[in-house]
Design an enzyme around this catalytic site. Structure first.
Site, mmCIF file in Angstrom:
data_model
loop_
_atom_site.group_PDB
_atom_site.id
_atom_site.type_symbol
_atom_site.label_atom_id
_atom_site.label_comp_id
_atom_site.label_asym_id
_atom_site.label_seq_id
_atom_site.Cartn_x
_atom_site.Cartn_y
_atom_site.Cartn_z
ATOM 1 N N LYS A 227 1.043 3.996 6.535
ATOM 2 C CA LYS A 227 0.282 4.701 5.698
ATOM 3 C C LYS A 227 0.958 6.120 5.861
ATOM 4 C CE LYS A 227 -2.920 1.561 4.839
ATOM 5 N NZ LYS A 227 -2.654 0.659 3.813
ATOM 6 N N SER B 193 0.817 -1.000 -0.058
ATOM 7 C CA SER B 193 -0.045 0.172 -0.120
ATOM 8 C C SER B 193 0.892 1.499 -0.039
ATOM 9 C CB SER B 193 -0.962 0.077 1.139
ATOM 10 O OG SER B 193 -0.258 0.018 2.343
#
Length: 187
Positions: free
Chosen positions: A87, A46
């Site tokens: 993230k 991600s």
């Protein structure tokens, strides 16, 4: 009368001093990683291209307050058995996030956010649920999105949503392995 050094000569004295220095450095590194930061491995795609699966990172955890642009590690006890996720923080408490999926642009407080570090525009194609028109980040929370925008489980998903700052383990400051990718992360 001449004075003589009567202390016995220690064989390999230089080697002993050198080994003692190595042990002290090793103990200092252990102390720093235990109480100031830690190392972790990326286990998802991600954050491509910023972080690749298998990258080993140094995470600063003590005296850390999230800021926009920081890459953070967090864990949700109610998501994937508390597995750590990595993230990028794009919005802080009180900020309003809006995503124009047709144009692939993320807005924070009405300002288009730079995306030169992302893998793809934020068009949320494929299996992504529809995103609300705008969301104000609640107090004590941050809004996070992966740099591989269309392949990231992040704050855009109701199962994650805005992340409580208490769930943040720390800020990723550097990649240490593999050696060909080693270096500090820049905001």
């Amino acid at each position: 009368m001449d004075e003589f050094n009567t202390s016995p000569q220690v064989p390999f004295r230089g080697l002993y001093d050198w080994m003692q220095s190595i042990v002290m450095v090793f103990l200092a590194v252990i102390f720093l990683l235990t109480f100031v930061g830690q190392t972790m491995a990326v286990q998802q795609e991600s954050m491509t291209p910023t972080l690749l699966e298998g990258d080993r990172m140094i995470v600063r955890s003590i005296f850390y307050t999230p800021e926009r642009g920081d890459v953070v590690i967090f864990a949700r006890h109610d998501f994937e058995d508390g597995a750590a996720l990595v993230k990028r923080v794009i919005a802080l408490a009180g900020d309003t996030v809006a995503i124009d999926t047709a144009a692939g642009i993320v807005y924070v407080n009405g300002i288009a956010q730079p995306d030169d570090f992302t893998n793809t525009p934020t068009n949320m194609g494929g299996d992504m649920p529809p995103y609300p028109a705008a969301l104000t980040v609640p107090p004590g929370h941050v809004f996070v999105i992966g740099d591989n925008r269309n392949h990231s489980m992040d704050s855009r998903h109701t199962v994650i949503g805005p992340v409580d700052e208490r769930e943040i383990i720390g800020q990723v400051v550097a990649v240490i392995m593999p050696f060909n990718r080693a270096g500090f992360l820049s905001d």
